[in-house]
Design a protein around this motif. Structure first.
Motif, short mmCIF file in Angstrom:
data_model
loop_
_atom_site.label_atom_id
_atom_site.label_comp_id
_atom_site.label_asym_id
_atom_site.label_seq_id
_atom_site.Cartn_x
_atom_site.Cartn_y
_atom_site.Cartn_z
N PRO A 236 0.80 -1.21 0.05
CA PRO A 236 -0.10 -0.04 -0.03
C PRO A 236 0.63 1.44 0.08
CG PRO A 236 -0.12 -1.09 2.25
CD PRO A 236 0.64 -2.05 1.32
N ALA A 241 -1.55 1.80 -3.32
CA ALA A 241 -1.86 2.98 -2.77
C ALA A 241 -3.22 3.28 -3.72
CB ALA A 241 -0.92 4.19 -2.80
N ALA A 265 -5.25 12.10 9.75
CA ALA A 265 -3.88 12.07 9.11
C ALA A 265 -2.76 12.88 9.72
CB ALA A 265 -4.09 12.54 7.56
N LEU A 274 -3.32 10.26 4.53
CA LEU A 274 -4.32 10.17 3.28
C LEU A 274 -3.59 9.59 2.04
CD1 LEU A 274 -4.99 13.86 2.93
CD2 LEU A 274 -6.56 12.32 3.96
N MET A 275 -4.25 8.24 1.61
CA MET A 275 -3.69 7.71 0.55
C MET A 275 -3.73 8.45 -0.67
SD MET A 275 -2.87 5.20 2.38
CE MET A 275 -1.89 4.26 1.41
N GLY A 278 1.36 12.59 -0.74
CA GLY A 278 2.92 12.39 -0.62
C GLY A 278 3.61 11.56 -1.31
N HIS A 279 4.96 11.89 -1.51
CA HIS A 279 5.74 11.08 -2.29
C HIS A 279 7.20 11.25 -1.88
CE1 HIS A 279 7.76 9.65 -6.10
NE2 HIS A 279 6.58 9.17 -6.38
N ARG A 288 1.88 13.65 -12.83
CA ARG A 288 0.95 12.57 -13.38
C ARG A 288 -0.34 12.79 -12.87
NH1 ARG A 288 4.14 7.60 -11.11
NH2 ARG A 288 4.23 9.03 -9.52
N PHE A 327 0.24 19.60 5.72
CA PHE A 327 0.35 19.35 4.42
C PHE A 327 1.26 20.22 3.74
CE2 PHE A 327 -3.30 17.01 5.97
CZ PHE A 327 -2.96 15.84 5.23
N LEU A 332 3.17 17.95 1.07
CA LEU A 332 2.21 16.62 0.72
C LEU A 332 1.24 17.18 -0.42
CD1 LEU A 332 1.84 15.21 4.16
CD2 LEU A 332 3.50 14.40 2.61
N ASN A 335 -0.60 12.49 -5.14
CA ASN A 335 0.16 11.72 -6.29
C ASN A 335 -0.63 10.87 -7.24
OD1 ASN A 335 -0.59 9.00 -5.26
ND2 ASN A 335 0.73 9.57 -3.16
N VAL A 336 0.05 10.24 -8.18
CA VAL A 336 -0.91 9.70 -9.43
C VAL A 336 -1.80 8.71 -8.76
CG1 VAL A 336 0.79 7.40 -9.43
CG2 VAL A 336 -0.32 8.39 -11.64
N PHE A 358 -1.58 -1.17 -12.57
CA PHE A 358 -0.19 -0.46 -12.61
C PHE A 358 0.92 -1.26 -12.89
CE2 PHE A 358 1.77 2.67 -9.06
CZ PHE A 358 2.76 2.74 -9.95
#
Ligand code: ACO
Length: 402
Positions: A236, A241, A265, A274-275, A278-279, A288, A327, A332, A335-336, A358
């Motif tokens: 995950p 994710a 979160a 928070l799914m 962030g990266h 993306r 955040f 954060l 993300n894709v 994916f």
């Protein structure tokens, strides 16, 4: 650089870098990311231009060969991929061995690994021709295996590939055509699927790509290396994710519950994150994610889900998070994976298939990186060191003395 004590006195200097946040494991010419700017380039081409103007097989060619194909090269490449899409009939026997409620990613890890038991004629990794045959086989067969995993999951018969269709249309048909019913691929959805594949094609030395390189560095069978990448992607914190992000949006359910989840979160004592946010590399908006958001609108419109309540939750969640000091300070951003779940669900896929899609798309990145590693004269077996924190040397005691 740290002094790691007497036990290492003969080993020279060590760097201790948990999670490899600042260690380059290789040189690469394939993908460039500027995380502060939110830039992603494949072989120098911005992801925005590739997603807007290119198609997935063109991006595959670019990643593998380093240049965009000419029209003749593209035609030849498309032909070679689309004529390797069949899998041996014996492969279907693997599927019947899995429990029918098995997670499709578990099925993918096993079945893709099993390709290594089928293709003994493309495993001499010192031969560039054999490597390219293995690469094309993998790019071509992954949609077929992914669609079989889907069909097995929903209890429907497998649909064979139809090689006069483009890559994405063929995949959608293998997933959604059912016996005795006409199935026409919607070109808007096929284009969206193709673009989603482009967005996931490569992302330099992420966890699964590093796994493929590490497995491959020992000279292992290429199909087995890709199976290792799929296993890593499943988690995950990585490819899983997208599934987790949609599950989270469904759990939140309505806009009025967002503050409760934002508070969770931010709470240090709560493991909730928070799914889709962030990266490790992007400290700005993931480029993306922007393209994925646009694709989401197109798919929702084309499937008549323009007022999807989860889209409203996602948009509001993004708005609130991007204005929250927590955040902002931690940089954060979506993300894709943040918008991909809503999009894939509208395309008709259950959440359990998201990471499979994916993996399908990332296969070309894995295989391009694997080829680059093998051709690299600097390449050695990957063998990280460790910082030993266990007992010092001591003498064995007989069982009766313990
Ligand atoms: N929600 C809340 N807080 C977060 C989140 C999040 N999604 N992501 C990071 N943070 C916080 C961490 O708690 C940490 O706080 P601290 O400094 O007070 O301890 C800080 O931000 C830095 O986070 P790390 O976990 O150290 O960052 P790392 O680079 O190791 O992790 C990751 C990156 C795994 C992507 C993380 O942001 C995350 O778990 N996100 C949610 C899962 C996700 O969306 N994964 C997909 C990644 S993209 C992909 O694989 C395609």
């Amino acid at each position: 650089v740290i002094d790691i004590g007497a036990l290492y006195k003969h080993t020279g200097t060590f760097t201790y870098d948990p999670g490899f946040t600042s260690t380059a494991s290789c040189e690469s010419k394939i993908t460039y990311i500027d995380g502060d700017e939110g830039t992603l380039l494949h072989r120098g081409y911005p992801i925005e231009q590739l997603a807007e103007k290119g198609d997935f097989l063109e991006v595959c060619y670019l990643l593998l060969y380093g240049e965009l194909p000419t029209a003749a090269q593209k035609k030849d490449f498309d032909y070679r991929v689309t004529h390797h899409t069949m899998v041996h009939e014996q492969m279907s026997k693997f599927f019947s061995g899995y429990r029918r409620d098995a997670h499709p990613m578990a099925v993918m890890v096993g079945t893709v690994g099993a390709l290594s038991a089928f293709y003994h004629d493309s495993t001499d990794i010192t031969d560039p021709h054999q490597r390219m045959v293995a690469s094309l086989r993998m790019i071509a067969k992954m949609p077929t295996i992914a669609a079989m995993a889907y069909k097995y999951h929903v209890g429907q018969p497998f649909v064979y590939p139809k090689n006069d269709l483009d890559y994405a249309s063929n995949f959608l048909r293998m997933c959604f055509a059912v016996p005795c019913e006409e199935y026409q691929v919607n070109p808007v959805l096929a284009r969206a699927m193709d673009r989603i594949f482009i967005l996931h094609a490569d992302h330099e030395q992420n966890a699964s790509t590093s796994t493929v390189r590490l497995a491959g560095s020992s000279g292992a069978n290429p199909f087995a290396c890709i199976a290792a990448g799929i296993a890593c992607l499943w988690g995950p914190a990585h490819g899983g994710a997208n599934e987790a992000a949609l599950n989270m949006l469904m759990e939140i359910g309505s806009v009025d519950r967002i503050p409760e989840y934002i508070a969770k979160a931010k709470d240090k004592n709560d493991p909730f994150r928070l799914m889709g946010f962030g990266h490790r590399v992007y400290k700005n908006y993931d480029p993306r994610a922007k393209i994925m958001q646009k694709t989401m609108y197109e798919v929702l419109e084309a499937t008549g889900h323009g007022d999807d309540p989860l889209m409203k939750v996602a948009l509001e969640l993004e708005k609130i998070a991007l204005n929250d000091p927590y955040f902002i300070d931690k940089k954060l951003y979506p993300n894709v994976d943040f918008y991909s779940g809503i999009t894939l669900r509208a395309l008709g896929f259950p959440t359990t298939m998201f990471t499979v899609l994916f993996a399908l798309a990332r296969t070309v990145g894995w295989i391009a990186q694997w080829n680059e590693m093998i051709e690299d004269p600097q390449q050695r077996i990957g063998r990280p060191r460790q910082l030993y924190t266990g007992e010092p040397k001591r003498d064995y005691k007989a069982l009766s003395e313990r």
